[in-house]
Design a protein around this motif. Structure first.
Motif, PDB file in Angstrom:
ATOM      1  N   ARG A 165       0.905  -1.075   0.038  1.00  0.00           N
ATOM      2  CA  ARG A 165       0.102  -0.050  -0.056  1.00  0.00           C
ATOM      3  C   ARG A 165       0.807   1.417  -0.074  1.00  0.00           C
ATOM      4  NH1 ARG A 165      -3.679  -0.592   4.890  1.00  0.00           N
ATOM      5  NH2 ARG A 165      -1.767  -0.878   5.973  1.00  0.00           N
ATOM      6  N   TYR A 166       2.239   1.304   0.603  1.00  0.00           N
ATOM      7  CA  TYR A 166       3.004   2.222   0.618  1.00  0.00           C
ATOM      8  C   TYR A 166       3.151   2.841  -0.807  1.00  0.00           C
ATOM      9  CZ  TYR A 166       3.652   2.207   5.610  1.00  0.00           C
ATOM     10  OH  TYR A 166       3.264   2.047   7.028  1.00  0.00           O
TER      11      TYR A 166
ATOM     12  N   GLU B 189       1.426   2.090  -3.155  1.00  0.00           N
ATOM     13  CA  GLU B 189       0.242   2.636  -4.112  1.00  0.00           C
ATOM     14  C   GLU B 189      -0.006   4.048  -3.695  1.00  0.00           C
ATOM     15  OE1 GLU B 189      -2.620  -1.332  -4.541  1.00  0.00           O
ATOM     16  OE2 GLU B 189      -3.230   0.225  -3.109  1.00  0.00           O
ATOM     17  N   ALA B 190       0.342   4.286  -2.320  1.00  0.00           N
ATOM     18  CA  ALA B 190       0.371   5.745  -1.850  1.00  0.00           C
ATOM     19  C   ALA B 190       1.153   6.714  -2.703  1.00  0.00           C
ATOM     20  CB  ALA B 190       0.529   5.883  -0.298  1.00  0.00           C
ATOM     21  N   ALA B 191       2.397   6.256  -2.897  1.00  0.00           N
ATOM     22  CA  ALA B 191       3.308   6.936  -3.487  1.00  0.00           C
ATOM     23  C   ALA B 191       2.921   7.447  -4.908  1.00  0.00           C
ATOM     24  CB  ALA B 191       4.549   6.289  -3.616  1.00  0.00           C
ATOM     25  N   ARG B 192       2.229   6.263  -5.382  1.00  0.00           N
ATOM     26  CA  ARG B 192       1.772   6.311  -7.204  1.00  0.00           C
ATOM     27  C   ARG B 192       0.673   7.569  -6.998  1.00  0.00           C
ATOM     28  NH1 ARG B 192       1.171   0.655  -8.646  1.00  0.00           N
ATOM     29  NH2 ARG B 192      -0.759   1.172  -9.921  1.00  0.00           N
TER      30      ARG B 192
ATOM     31  N   PHE C 165       0.348   9.849  -5.108  1.00  0.00           N
ATOM     32  CA  PHE C 165       0.716  11.174  -5.285  1.00  0.00           C
ATOM     33  C   PHE C 165       1.826  11.512  -6.324  1.00  0.00           C
ATOM     34  CE2 PHE C 165      -1.270  10.703  -1.103  1.00  0.00           C
ATOM     35  CZ  PHE C 165      -1.885  11.785  -1.020  1.00  0.00           C
ATOM     36  N   GLY C 166       1.729  10.809  -7.440  1.00  0.00           N
ATOM     37  CA  GLY C 166       2.457  11.401  -8.467  1.00  0.00           C
ATOM     38  C   GLY C 166       3.918  10.917  -8.615  1.00  0.00           C
ATOM     39  N   ALA C 167       4.283   9.782  -7.613  1.00  0.00           N
ATOM     40  CA  ALA C 167       5.749   9.454  -7.939  1.00  0.00           C
ATOM     41  C   ALA C 167       5.993   8.863  -8.879  1.00  0.00           C
ATOM     42  CB  ALA C 167       6.222   8.934  -6.345  1.00  0.00           C
TER      43      ALA C 167
ATOM     44  N   THR D 161      11.485   8.200  -7.897  1.00  0.00           N
ATOM     45  CA  THR D 161      10.885   8.729  -6.550  1.00  0.00           C
ATOM     46  C   THR D 161      10.739   7.700  -5.748  1.00  0.00           C
ATOM     47  OG1 THR D 161      10.326  10.788  -8.012  1.00  0.00           O
ATOM     48  CG2 THR D 161       9.740  10.619  -5.532  1.00  0.00           C
ATOM     49  N   ILE D 162       9.853   6.744  -6.170  1.00  0.00           N
ATOM     50  CA  ILE D 162       9.360   5.568  -5.348  1.00  0.00           C
ATOM     51  C   ILE D 162      10.404   4.814  -4.839  1.00  0.00           C
ATOM     52  CG2 ILE D 162       8.348   3.532  -5.463  1.00  0.00           C
ATOM     53  CD1 ILE D 162       6.127   4.583  -7.329  1.00  0.00           C
TER      54      ILE D 162
ATOM     55  N   ARG E 109      13.548   5.908  -4.049  1.00  0.00           N
ATOM     56  CA  ARG E 109      14.326   6.678  -2.912  1.00  0.00           C
ATOM     57  C   ARG E 109      13.282   7.017  -1.772  1.00  0.00           C
ATOM     58  NH1 ARG E 109      14.357  12.153  -2.567  1.00  0.00           N
ATOM     59  NH2 ARG E 109      12.941  12.293  -4.264  1.00  0.00           N
ATOM     60  N   THR E 110      11.802   7.092  -2.085  1.00  0.00           N
ATOM     61  CA  THR E 110      11.082   7.459  -0.913  1.00  0.00           C
ATOM     62  C   THR E 110      10.426   6.372  -0.144  1.00  0.00           C
ATOM     63  OG1 THR E 110       9.330   7.997  -2.213  1.00  0.00           O
ATOM     64  CG2 THR E 110      10.825   9.909  -1.899  1.00  0.00           C
ATOM     65  N   VAL E 111      10.305   5.196  -1.055  1.00  0.00           N
ATOM     66  CA  VAL E 111       9.616   4.009  -0.384  1.00  0.00           C
ATOM     67  C   VAL E 111      10.421   3.093  -0.381  1.00  0.00           C
ATOM     68  CG1 VAL E 111       7.468   2.588  -0.630  1.00  0.00           C
ATOM     69  CG2 VAL E 111       7.351   4.924  -1.206  1.00  0.00           C
TER      70      VAL E 111
ATOM     71  N   ALA F 288      11.754   1.932   3.308  1.00  0.00           N
ATOM     72  CA  ALA F 288      11.126   0.913   3.935  1.00  0.00           C
ATOM     73  C   ALA F 288      11.969  -0.493   4.176  1.00  0.00           C
ATOM     74  CB  ALA F 288       9.661   0.697   3.170  1.00  0.00           C
TER      75      ALA F 288
END
Lengths: 551, 258
Positions: free
Chosen positions: A147-148, A150-153, A155-157, A161-162, A164-166, A170
């Motif tokens: 789900r993380y 999905e959340a990133a996607r 929000f346009g990542a 970016t996904i 780097r940030t997920v 994680a």
């Protein structure tokens, strides 16, 4: 500290004591099982001749090199496999298949392929670290809650970016956990590797001691590798806190790690009064003989420990008397902010004294009774400074005591450790430091002149009155510089020590404030800045002596 | 498409790979500045509807159209904040992915945390916050991108009853301030749908079809307690509950037979 905390210390201590007693009573054969005291002697001997440090460095190099060579590609490949099904399908079966193979079993093969040199040792460590890290990293990436992503996607990542940030953050907790395990494994492995075909390293030392039947030496080496393991654990825990901070913050507030809390509370770097004279004594001695680093470092640790113990005890009693506020720096403040408990402070103080005393006794045993008398006098002066019917600080002798004992005595002591003679030049050379350390105390007394009068505390400042006290401050700060210039002019101190001239503006400014202000609040910065002056002047002065070594 | 329409679901059907039909032949439009709430029995495909719009699920028949390149943002069940990012970084996440500079992100985070009463926690990590606070961050993260359509998937279901009411009031208040335009909220709580929505769409049990499209004649200018006391609110509540109750009972019978 709770009772259970105590018990955790008690059981190992008890074991050591029982062991010692059993050997001393001949219940255990000391040929096979030497007592702890012999192990300590063996350890000290190995450290003094430098062979232990050499082996520790060699083994550490192999471990660190093998770890880096294994962990970096292992982490990258692990992440890639976790994110890409094709790579996963290729990598995971191999890693899973090779993982249970005891890596030490591969050593002969590695030696056949790579020879018996450093490369094969590092490679063995690297291979096992690599496999361990790959498997843990894959696990870490695969267990990320989808789900993380999905959340990133939403929000346009984009993919990068996904990552780097997920994906990366994680999986980091699991990755770091894998590093920790791999490091522990590397430590085990290196000992085994060094048993076979090595000429140095901790494992080699253990094996060689076994062959020579030097059991005490063997145990000393085992203790050292245990200590190394402990250090590695602490370091990796700190790395984890740095990389995975969200795992280590409690609900109340960002919590500093234990090490950082103590480091920030005890503030060992601020103990320039303990450090500068020791460095100076050694620097003077180094002009004549090669430096014994071992003794210098011991003296530094001992000196810092004694000052640390003194500060901790002061903080403890100040807290008991309720004179500190949470804003206060150091352990006093940490106590009131609830980061540390009074009992912790008390026992830390006792431990610091114990360390200082142990080092002191060792230094006495190495260099002779002069250090013992010097130390005894210092302890006596320290005690009678504020205690007893004739407390030095309260009869106007504080500056003189500090001048003598935190100047010439300490410098001479440090010098004596390097060259066991009582040399007058060392005393002369210490004078500038003596002046400036006395100036710190006097800045304190100048600030408190009015309250000390009311409390009938006699200091030189209350005896001389405010004008006299100002002149005394000028003399002490001025004396710092002038005495040094005289030493240089007479050729006792080398001219590069004149680098201390850069501190002249600060000294001038401080004398100005001291001569102008009456308000204790306005004189507070003078106290703090005089301590800064002491530190910078002292370190520059030492630097001058060090520069002179190359001239 | 009607110019006032922002989102247009046309004959939408979703069948999962395992053969479960989540939605079938569902048509629904959302107008600009309209708050549409979807209620229905659990498992009726409400969330699937949102996920199709968010691009997380693919339609197997029909589809969804946006009137123009619209910015979407979503508030997830239980917040789904990134645990490794601070509150500020979570709030500005959608701006960061769209290329905002760090100072811009920081400024937006500060603005939104003040608006949401989070300024004390701006550097905290999500796990340090209570559930209600976390969902405020989730709301701020979604609204910070200034979305044309805000999607909310059971956003307050995991909160305790009191916090839930406060969050619903906050959402309505943000709409009144014009900080939140079109809104599609999926919930199983009928009162929540009536309090927040201009329109309440009732779905049948799976596969979800629209069985009612209610525009409650409640005056939204009043406080929640007053809205609840209005006869129109009570009536709408009862109507919707009867519809859903029927569906739930039918579902239960079916499960018993199976």
């Amino acid at each position: 500290m709770t009772q259970s905390r105590w018990l955790t210390w008690l059981s190992p201590l008890l074991l050591v004591v029982l062991w010692e007693v059993a050997v001393q009573l001949n219940l255990l054969n000391r040929v096979f099982i030497p007592p702890p005291s012999e192990v300590v002697v063996a350890l000290v001997k190995a450290v003094r001749d430098g062979s232990m440090q050499h082996d520790v460095v060699v083994s550490s190099q192999r471990i660190v090199l093998g770890f880096v060579i294994g962990a970096v590609p292992g982490t990258l490949l692990g992440i890639w496999s976790g994110l890409n099904r094709t790579v996963l399908a290729l990598v995971r079966p191999l890693a899973t298949m090779l993982y249970p193979v005891p890596k030490i079993a591969l050593l002969p093969l590695v030696i056949v392929v790579l020879g018996i040199g450093e490369v094969s040792k590092v490679a063995t460590v690297a291979v096992s670290v690599f496999l361990m890290v790959v498997i843990h990293t894959i696990g870490g990436v695969l267990q990320i809650d989808q789900r993380y992503f999905e959340a990133a996607r939403v929000f346009g990542a984009n993919q990068r970016t996904i990552f780097r940030t997920v994906a990366l953050p994680a999986s980091l907790p699991a990755i770091v956990e894998g590093w920790k395990l791999a490091m522990g494994f590397a430590l085990t492995l290196i000992v085994g590797v060094e048993f076979v075909g090595a000429n140095d390293g901790i494992g080699y030392r253990i094996w060689q001691s076994y062959e020579l039947y030097a059991i005490a030496d063997m145990m000393a080496a085992v203790c050292v590798i245990a200590g190394l393991g402990w250090v590695v654990t602490v370091v990796l825990d700190e790395v984890a806190r740095l990389l995975v901070p969200w795992r280590y913050t409690t609900v109340k507030e960002s919590r500093m790690s234990v090490v950082r809390t103590w480091w920030g509370a005890v503030r060992p770097w601020s103990y320039t009064a303990a450090i500068v004279p020791v460095l100076l004594g050694a620097a003077i001695a180094a002009q004549q003989v090669g430096l014994n680093w071992w003794l210098l470092i011991l003296a530094l640790i001992g000196s810092i420990a004694i000052q640390g113990g003194t500060n901790l005890m002061n903080d403890y009693y100040d807290y008991r008397k309720g004179t500190d506020t949470p804003a206060v720096k150091g352990t006093g403040g940490a106590l009131l902010r609830g980061e540390l408990t009074p009992t912790q402070i008390f026992w830390a103080g006792i431990s610091a004294f114990a360390i200082g005393a142990a080092i002191g006794l060792y230094l006495v045993s190495v260099t002779g009774p002069f250090i013992f008398w010097l130390g005894l006098c210092s302890v006596a002066v320290g005690y009678f400074y504020t205690a007893g019917p004739f407390a030095l600080a309260y009869v106007g002798l504080g500056e003189i005591a500090v001048f003598i004992f935190m100047g010439p005595v300490m410098v001479l002591g440090s010098y004596f450790l390097q060259i066991p003679t009582v040399a007058w030049p060392a005393v002369w050379v210490s004078l500038p430091v003596a002046f400036v350390v006395a100036a710190i105390l006097h800045a304190n007394n100048l600030r408190d002149i009015d309250t000390d009068r009311i409390n009938n505390k006699r200091t030189l400042a209350t005896i001389f009155g405010r004008d006299g006290a100002r002149i005394e401050y000028y003399l002490l700060v001025g004396g710092t510089f002038v005495s040094q210039w005289v030493l240089v002019a007479l050729g006792v101190a080398p001219w590069p020590t004149l680098v201390t001239l850069v501190m002249l503006p600060l000294a001038w400014k401080l004398m100005g404030i001291a001569g102008r202000e009456v308000d204790p609040a306005a004189l507070q910065p003078v106290l703090r800045q005089t301590a800064v002056l002491h530190m910078r002047f002292g370190l520059l002065y030492v630097l001058g002596w060090v520069i002179a070594l190359w001239m | 498409m009607d110019s006032g329409v922002v989102v247009d679901f046309a004959h939408l059907g979703v069948t999962y790979a395992n053969g479960v039909v989540a939605l079938s032949d569902l048509s629904l439009t959302i107008a600009a500045d309209q708050a549409v709430c979807v209620v229905g029995p659990s498992g009726c495909g409400k969330t699937t509807l949102l996920r199709v719009l968010a691009g997380l699920e693919r339609a197997t028949q029909g589809g969804v159209q946006l009137s123009r390149p619209a910015t979407l943002a979503m508030v997830f069940q239980q917040g789904l904040l990134f645990p490794w990012l601070s509150v500020a970084e979570n709030i500005s996440y959608g701006l960061m992915t769209r290329g905002a500079t760090p100072p811009q992100c920081r400024a937006a985070a500060r603005e939104w945390s003040e608006r949401m009463g989070l300024q004390r926690f701006i550097d905290a990590y999500p796990h340090q916050l209570s559930g209600g606070m976390q969902q405020r961050v989730g709301l701020a993260r979604a609204l910070a991108v200034n979305p044309d359509v805000l999607l909310l998937d059971e956003p307050f279901a995991a909160l305790d009853a009191q916090t839930r009411v406060l969050m619903q009031e906050l959402l309505v208040d943000l709409r009144r301030q014009g900080l939140c335009r079109s809104l599609l909220l999926v919930t199983h709580a009928i009162d929540e749908a009536l309090l927040v929505g201009d329109r309440v769409v009732v779905l049948s049990a799976r596969p979800g079809r629209i069985i009612a499209d209610v525009t409650p004649q409640v005056a939204h200018s009043q406080s929640f307690d007053e809205i609840r006391a209005q006869p129109a609110f009570m009536q709408a509540f009862t109507t919707i509950w009867q519809l859903i109750r029927h569906e739930v009972e039918a579902q239960l019978r079916e499960e018993v037979i199976l």
